[in-house]
Structure formats: C-alpha cells, structure tokens
Motif scaffolding. Structure first.
Motif, short mmCIF file in Angstrom:
data_model
loop_
_atom_site.label_atom_id
_atom_site.label_comp_id
_atom_site.label_asym_id
_atom_site.label_seq_id
_atom_site.Cartn_x
_atom_site.Cartn_y
_atom_site.Cartn_z
N ILE A 4 0.84 -1.19 0.00
CA ILE A 4 0.00 0.00 0.00
C ILE A 4 0.88 1.24 0.00
O ILE A 4 1.78 1.39 0.84
N LEU A 5 0.61 2.12 -0.95
CA LEU A 5 1.32 3.39 -1.06
C LEU A 5 0.64 4.43 -0.17
O LEU A 5 -0.58 4.57 -0.18
N VAL A 6 1.45 5.15 0.59
CA VAL A 6 0.93 6.21 1.45
C VAL A 6 1.54 7.53 1.00
O VAL A 6 2.76 7.72 1.04
N THR A 7 0.70 8.45 0.53
CA THR A 7 1.15 9.81 0.26
C THR A 7 0.89 10.65 1.51
O THR A 7 0.08 10.29 2.35
N GLY A 8 1.62 11.76 1.63
CA GLY A 8 1.50 12.53 2.86
C GLY A 8 1.96 11.73 4.07
O GLY A 8 1.50 11.95 5.19
N HIS A 16 0.39 8.08 11.21
CA HIS A 16 -0.47 7.11 11.89
C HIS A 16 -1.00 6.07 10.89
O HIS A 16 -1.22 4.91 11.26
N VAL A 17 -1.22 6.48 9.65
CA VAL A 17 -1.63 5.52 8.62
C VAL A 17 -0.51 4.50 8.40
O VAL A 17 -0.75 3.29 8.35
N VAL A 18 0.71 4.99 8.28
CA VAL A 18 1.85 4.09 8.11
C VAL A 18 1.93 3.11 9.28
O VAL A 18 2.09 1.89 9.10
N GLY A 20 -0.41 2.13 11.35
CA GLY A 20 -1.53 1.20 11.36
C GLY A 20 -1.40 0.11 10.32
O GLY A 20 -1.72 -1.07 10.57
N LEU A 21 -0.91 0.47 9.15
CA LEU A 21 -0.71 -0.53 8.10
C LEU A 21 0.41 -1.49 8.45
O LEU A 21 0.32 -2.70 8.20
N ARG A 22 1.47 -0.98 9.05
CA ARG A 22 2.56 -1.87 9.49
C ARG A 22 2.05 -2.86 10.53
O ARG A 22 2.39 -4.05 10.48
N ALA A 23 1.22 -2.37 11.45
CA ALA A 23 0.68 -3.25 12.48
C ALA A 23 -0.20 -4.33 11.88
O ALA A 23 -0.31 -5.43 12.44
N ALA A 24 -0.81 -4.03 10.73
CA ALA A 24 -1.67 -5.01 10.06
C ALA A 24 -0.87 -6.01 9.24
O ALA A 24 -1.44 -6.97 8.71
N GLY A 25 0.43 -5.78 9.10
CA GLY A 25 1.28 -6.75 8.44
C GLY A 25 1.40 -6.59 6.94
O GLY A 25 1.89 -7.51 6.26
N VAL A 26 0.98 -5.45 6.39
CA VAL A 26 1.13 -5.25 4.95
C VAL A 26 2.43 -4.49 4.68
O VAL A 26 3.02 -3.89 5.57
N THR A 27 2.87 -4.54 3.43
CA THR A 27 4.04 -3.77 3.03
C THR A 27 3.63 -2.33 2.79
O THR A 27 2.68 -2.06 2.05
N VAL A 28 4.33 -1.41 3.43
CA VAL A 28 4.02 0.01 3.31
C VAL A 28 5.08 0.69 2.46
O VAL A 28 6.29 0.52 2.71
N ARG A 29 4.63 1.44 1.49
CA ARG A 29 5.53 2.24 0.66
C ARG A 29 5.15 3.71 0.85
O ARG A 29 4.01 4.09 0.61
N ALA A 30 6.09 4.52 1.28
CA ALA A 30 5.82 5.93 1.57
C ALA A 30 6.42 6.81 0.49
O ALA A 30 7.61 6.69 0.17
N LEU A 31 5.59 7.68 -0.07
CA LEU A 31 6.08 8.68 -1.02
C LEU A 31 6.59 9.87 -0.22
O LEU A 31 5.81 10.54 0.47
N VAL A 32 7.89 10.13 -0.30
CA VAL A 32 8.50 11.20 0.50
C VAL A 32 9.47 11.99 -0.37
O VAL A 32 10.12 11.45 -1.26
N ARG A 33 9.58 13.28 -0.07
CA ARG A 33 10.50 14.13 -0.83
C ARG A 33 11.95 13.91 -0.40
O ARG A 33 12.86 14.00 -1.21
N THR A 34 12.16 13.69 0.90
CA THR A 34 13.52 13.54 1.43
C THR A 34 13.60 12.26 2.25
O THR A 34 13.38 12.28 3.47
N PRO A 35 13.89 11.14 1.61
CA PRO A 35 13.90 9.85 2.31
C PRO A 35 14.80 9.81 3.53
O PRO A 35 14.46 9.16 4.54
N ASP A 36 15.93 10.50 3.49
CA ASP A 36 16.85 10.44 4.62
C ASP A 36 16.32 11.16 5.86
O ASP A 36 16.87 11.00 6.96
N GLN A 37 15.25 11.93 5.70
CA GLN A 37 14.66 12.64 6.83
C GLN A 37 13.29 12.08 7.23
O GLN A 37 12.64 12.62 8.13
#
Length: 271
Positions: A4-8, A16-18, A20-37
């Motif tokens: 599941i892709l999470v924007t914002g 909190h969406v990230v 909650g999804l991690r707790a549910a055991g799915v793979t989370v992909r986050a769209l971020v401008r600065t991954p190192d931060q």
C-alpha cells in the motif's frame, strides 16, 4: 504480500496511517521528498518524489495494490494527471465540506472520473490544528482567537488514520463515504481550557475581531479568500456548531477519542 502506497506519509495523519498498516502486516511504501529525513522503520519502503509530480507517483505506484491519497494543496491544479497514475484502489483523505465543492470535492470527482475504486474519508476539523496556539501557551497566559464560542467537533488524527487503514484493508469499503468527527462539541474557549488543564497552567481567552483574525492569517501566508472564508465559518459556528457523527465508533468498534485525550497526549507541545 499486499503493498500500500501512502502519500503525505510524514504528515500528522500519514504517520499514523503508516503505523496502522505496518501493524496489520502489509508492506508500506511511503512517497517522500527527502527519504533520509523520513524517520520510518527500515521495513517501510521509501519512494522518493513529490505528490505533484505524476511521473514520481507512477513510479511509487508500480506494484502497489492500493494508495492513501492526501492532496495537500487548496487547488486541484495538476491533480488529474496525478490521480491517473495511482493504483485502482484509493482511499482519499477528503473533508467534511467536500459536498459543498472546493478542492476536496474536485479531487473526489477526479477519482470517480478516473474509475478508481475509491473510499472517501471526510473528517471535520483536526484537533491537531490546536497546535497553532502553542506559542501563546508557552510564552504567556492568554490565547486570542476569533469567535471563542464557536462550537467544533474536532477529531483526533489517530481516529482519521484508523478509519483510513481499515478502509485500505477491506474492499467492503469501496464506494463508501465516511464523515468523521470527534465525539463532542467544544467551543474554542473550552478547547483552550482543556489544554490548560492538561498542562496545569491557567490560561485566559480573549476574542480577536474578524479583521484581526483575517490579518493574522494573511501574515502567516494564507490566501485572502481562504482567510475570509475561515473567519466567516468560525463566526457561523457560534449559533450553529459543527455536527457530531458516530462513524468512528461504528467502524472501529471503540469510542472516538476525545479532545481531552488529545490534549493529554500533546501536552508537551504546549509547555
């Protein structure tokens, strides 16, 4: 495994969406401008890019089964191209006012036109926006607000995320619109006193005039039209407070979180 892709993702609701999804055991992909931060655990996939860039959204959506969409602008310009790049299954963080038009209603229409299997999560006012008073709490004993008696049913960001997560995990929610609020109406003055009790500091409330409130928003960079509508809206809530819905307890199976609970959790922000 479901991805599941999470924007914002680094925002007040998105984190909190990230979680909650991690707790549910799915793979989370986050769209971020600065991954190192971003500050996420190592098991969260980081897709570098900006929500306004359709190519970046296309890359981030590749192989994703669903997406949580937060469109962060007060304009829908450019959104059509972005919506077209999202996975077919989308949960959109909209607004309780979406049926009246504006950007949230426009994004909902774009999702429908694109044939997305969408769920529309429409929260009212966010409790976390009370953090705009934090400087006044920290530096003095008075908070100045327009329309102190304006009645609001503010919702905890964790409750918004909880509904978004369950909507992402169950296709039963496709096509549904969920209007979310907190469990009670509190005036702005009552909100301030609730925070004051949480931090153990007496505070006074003073009213800002409409002109003063508008100017304060302009000084913070707000669009003049937005400032005008906000001041008018707050004034309207004195006689016509925001509604209270029971959607959160109905969907989550637990009571909605109160503003007092929010204030206790965020007390360090006001000290």
């Amino acid at each position: 495994m479901t991805t599941i892709l999470v924007t914002g993702a680094t925002g007040r609701v998105g984190r909190h969406v990230v979680a909650g999804l991690r707790a549910a055991g799915v793979t989370v992909r986050a769209l971020v401008r600065t991954p190192d931060q971003a500050g996420f655990p190592a098991d969260v996939e980081l897709a570098k890019g900006d929500i306004y860039d359709p190519a970046a959204v296309r890359r981030a959506s590749d192989g994703a089964d669903a997406a949580f969409l937060l469109w962060p602008s007060f304009s829908s310009a450019g959104a059509e191209a972005v919506v077209g790049e999202l996975p077919r299954r989308v949960v959109h963080l909209s607004s309780l006012n979406a049926s009246s038009g504006g950007v949230w209603g426009e994004i909902e229409q774009l999702l429908r036109a694109a044939g997305k299997d969408a769920t529309y999560v429409r929260p009212g006012g966010f409790a976390v926006n009370a953090q705009s008073w934090a400087d006044e709490f920290r530096t003095g004993d008075v908070v100045r607000v327009p329309s102190p008696e304006a009645g609001r049913s503010l919702i905890h960001e964790r409750d918004i995320a909880a509904v978004a997560v369950l909507s992402l995990l169950d296709d039963h929610h496709i096509g549904r619109t969920y209007e979310l609020t907190g469990p009670e109406v509190l005036s702005q003055a009552e909100q301030i006193q609730t925070i004051a009790r949480a931090i153990g500091k007496p505070m006074r409330v003073e009213a800002l005039s409409a002109a003063e409130a508008r100017q304060a928003m302009l000084d913070q960079g707000a669009d003049p039209t937005l400032a005008d509508s906000a001041v008018t809206y707050w004034a309207s809530l004195v006689d016509h407070p925001e509604p209270v819905t029971t959607t959160v307890p109905r969907l989550t199976g637990r009571p909605a979180l109160t503003f007092a609970q929010w204030a206790e959790e965020h007390a360090p922000d006001f000290r």
